[in-house]
Design a protein around this motif. Structure first.
Motif, PDB file in Angstrom:
ATOM      1  N   LYS A  41       0.976  -1.142   0.069  1.00  0.00           N
ATOM      2  CA  LYS A  41      -0.182  -0.058   0.018  1.00  0.00           C
ATOM      3  C   LYS A  41       0.763   1.278   0.008  1.00  0.00           C
ATOM      4  O   LYS A  41       0.241   2.330  -0.332  1.00  0.00           O
ATOM      5  N   SER A  42       1.999   1.144   0.483  1.00  0.00           N
ATOM      6  CA  SER A  42       2.768   2.386   0.691  1.00  0.00           C
ATOM      7  C   SER A  42       4.252   1.896   1.110  1.00  0.00           C
ATOM      8  O   SER A  42       4.709   0.934   1.711  1.00  0.00           O
ATOM      9  N   GLU A  43       5.451   2.633   0.264  1.00  0.00           N
ATOM     10  CA  GLU A  43       6.630   2.827   0.714  1.00  0.00           C
ATOM     11  C   GLU A  43       6.946   3.110   2.125  1.00  0.00           C
ATOM     12  O   GLU A  43       7.778   2.397   2.588  1.00  0.00           O
ATOM     13  N   PHE A  44       6.218   4.006   2.444  1.00  0.00           N
ATOM     14  CA  PHE A  44       6.266   4.408   3.874  1.00  0.00           C
ATOM     15  C   PHE A  44       6.109   3.093   4.909  1.00  0.00           C
ATOM     16  O   PHE A  44       6.985   2.893   5.810  1.00  0.00           O
ATOM     17  N   ILE A  45       5.184   2.478   4.575  1.00  0.00           N
ATOM     18  CA  ILE A  45       4.645   1.385   5.457  1.00  0.00           C
ATOM     19  C   ILE A  45       5.697   0.202   5.355  1.00  0.00           C
ATOM     20  O   ILE A  45       6.093  -0.465   6.450  1.00  0.00           O
ATOM     21  N   ASP A  46       6.178   0.097   4.036  1.00  0.00           N
ATOM     22  CA  ASP A  46       7.076  -1.023   3.802  1.00  0.00           C
ATOM     23  C   ASP A  46       8.469  -0.698   4.530  1.00  0.00           C
ATOM     24  O   ASP A  46       8.949  -1.727   5.115  1.00  0.00           O
ATOM     25  N   ALA A  47       8.915   0.433   4.225  1.00  0.00           N
ATOM     26  CA  ALA A  47      10.100   0.835   5.015  1.00  0.00           C
ATOM     27  C   ALA A  47       9.928   0.684   6.609  1.00  0.00           C
ATOM     28  O   ALA A  47      11.011   0.032   7.267  1.00  0.00           O
ATOM     29  N   ASN A  48       8.910   1.094   7.254  1.00  0.00           N
ATOM     30  CA  ASN A  48       8.885   1.040   8.676  1.00  0.00           C
ATOM     31  C   ASN A  48       8.577  -0.398   9.024  1.00  0.00           C
ATOM     32  O   ASN A  48       8.967  -0.955  10.015  1.00  0.00           O
ATOM     33  N   GLY A  49       7.897  -1.340   8.390  1.00  0.00           N
ATOM     34  CA  GLY A  49       7.784  -2.697   8.668  1.00  0.00           C
ATOM     35  C   GLY A  49       9.152  -3.406   8.702  1.00  0.00           C
ATOM     36  O   GLY A  49       9.402  -4.267   9.562  1.00  0.00           O
ATOM     37  N   LYS A  50       9.933  -3.077   7.500  1.00  0.00           N
ATOM     38  CA  LYS A  50      11.411  -3.497   7.417  1.00  0.00           C
ATOM     39  C   LYS A  50      12.161  -3.446   8.531  1.00  0.00           C
ATOM     40  O   LYS A  50      12.880  -4.286   9.434  1.00  0.00           O
ATOM     41  N   GLN A  51      12.176  -2.186   8.863  1.00  0.00           N
ATOM     42  CA  GLN A  51      12.934  -1.630  10.085  1.00  0.00           C
ATOM     43  C   GLN A  51      12.453  -2.323  11.461  1.00  0.00           C
ATOM     44  O   GLN A  51      13.393  -2.718  12.390  1.00  0.00           O
ATOM     45  N   ALA A  52      11.164  -2.417  11.739  1.00  0.00           N
ATOM     46  CA  ALA A  52      10.711  -2.984  12.917  1.00  0.00           C
ATOM     47  C   ALA A  52      11.005  -4.598  12.957  1.00  0.00           C
ATOM     48  O   ALA A  52      11.770  -4.979  13.840  1.00  0.00           O
ATOM     49  N   ILE A  53      11.102  -5.165  11.735  1.00  0.00           N
ATOM     50  CA  ILE A  53      11.245  -6.802  11.824  1.00  0.00           C
ATOM     51  C   ILE A  53      12.723  -6.810  12.034  1.00  0.00           C
ATOM     52  O   ILE A  53      13.284  -7.767  12.612  1.00  0.00           O
ATOM     53  N   ASN A  54      13.486  -6.041  11.174  1.00  0.00           N
ATOM     54  CA  ASN A  54      15.170  -6.015  11.177  1.00  0.00           C
ATOM     55  C   ASN A  54      15.721  -5.831  12.728  1.00  0.00           C
ATOM     56  O   ASN A  54      16.474  -6.432  13.254  1.00  0.00           O
ATOM     57  N   PHE A  55      14.905  -5.020  13.410  1.00  0.00           N
ATOM     58  CA  PHE A  55      15.319  -4.523  14.525  1.00  0.00           C
ATOM     59  C   PHE A  55      14.857  -5.542  15.600  1.00  0.00           C
ATOM     60  O   PHE A  55      15.968  -6.338  16.555  1.00  0.00           O
ATOM     61  N   GLN A  56      13.928  -6.473  15.504  1.00  0.00           N
ATOM     62  CA  GLN A  56      13.345  -7.376  16.486  1.00  0.00           C
ATOM     63  C   GLN A  56      14.303  -8.745  16.181  1.00  0.00           C
ATOM     64  O   GLN A  56      14.737  -9.563  17.031  1.00  0.00           O
ATOM     65  N   LEU A  57      14.623  -8.931  14.905  1.00  0.00           N
ATOM     66  CA  LEU A  57      15.586 -10.144  14.628  1.00  0.00           C
ATOM     67  C   LEU A  57      16.939  -9.776  15.196  1.00  0.00           C
ATOM     68  O   LEU A  57      17.748 -10.634  15.625  1.00  0.00           O
TER      69      LEU A  57
END
Length: 148
Positions: A41-57
C-alpha cells in the motif's frame, strides 16, 4: 503525501512488537502480519515494517549471543564443587557464596547488560512509533538489515 491511515499502520507495526508480553514470539508475529498485509500500500509502511522486523531479529540474535556467553559462567560456578567421576559426590555438594568467583562477576555483569539492553529496546520502540506517527522512518541503531 502520507495520509493518517499510513502513519497509523506504520505506528502499529512498531507497537505490535509489545505483543510479546501476551503472545510467545508476538514481537515477530505482530509486525510481520501487519507488514505483509500492508507493504504494497505504501513505501512508507514497507520501510517501517522492514525496520521493525530487522530490529527484532537483531535483538533476538544479540540475546542469543549474550545468553550463550552468560549461562556457562553460572553453570561453571554452580557445578564447581561437583566431581563428575565420583557419582557419590553429592553428599559434599555445596554452593559457597562467601567467595564469589570472578566468573560470577562477569556473568552478573553480562546479565545486568541484558537488562539495560531490554530497557533501551523498549525506549527505541516507543521512539520509532512516535517518529512513524510524525511521518518519518526511524532507523534503529545497531540493526542488521536482514530484509532490504
Amino acid at each position: 503525501m502520507l495520509d493518517n491511515h499510513q502513519k497509523n499502520i506504520a505506528t502499529f507495526i512498531h507497537l505490535s512488537t509489545f505483543t510479546r508480553f501476551f503472545i510467545p514470539f508476538g514481537n515477530f508475529i505482530g509486525p510481520i502480519v501487519l507488514w505483509i498485509a500492508n507493504k504494497d500500500k505504501s513505501e512508507f509502511i514497507d520501510a517501517n515494517g522492514k525496520q521493525a522486523i530487522n530490529f527484532q531479529l537483531s535483538i533476538f540474535l544479540y540475546a542469543v549471543i549474550l545468553g550463550t556467553l552468560t549461562i556457562p559462567f553460572f553453570i561453571f560456578k554452580v557445578l564447581n564443587g561437583l566431581d563428575f567421576v565420583d557419582f557419590h559426590g553429592f553428599h559434599d555438594f555445596h554452593i559457597n557464596m562467601s567467595k564469589p568467583s570472578p566468573l560470577l562477576y562477569l556473568g552478573g555483569f553480562l546479565g545486568a547488560l541484558a537488562i539495560i539492553a531490554f530497557i533501551v529496546e523498549l525506549v527505541l520502540i516507543v521512539i520509532a512509533s512516535l517518529k512513524a506517527r510524525e511521518g518519518q522512518v526511524y532507523k534503529y541503531p545497531l540493526t542488521i538489515n536482514f530484509l532490504k
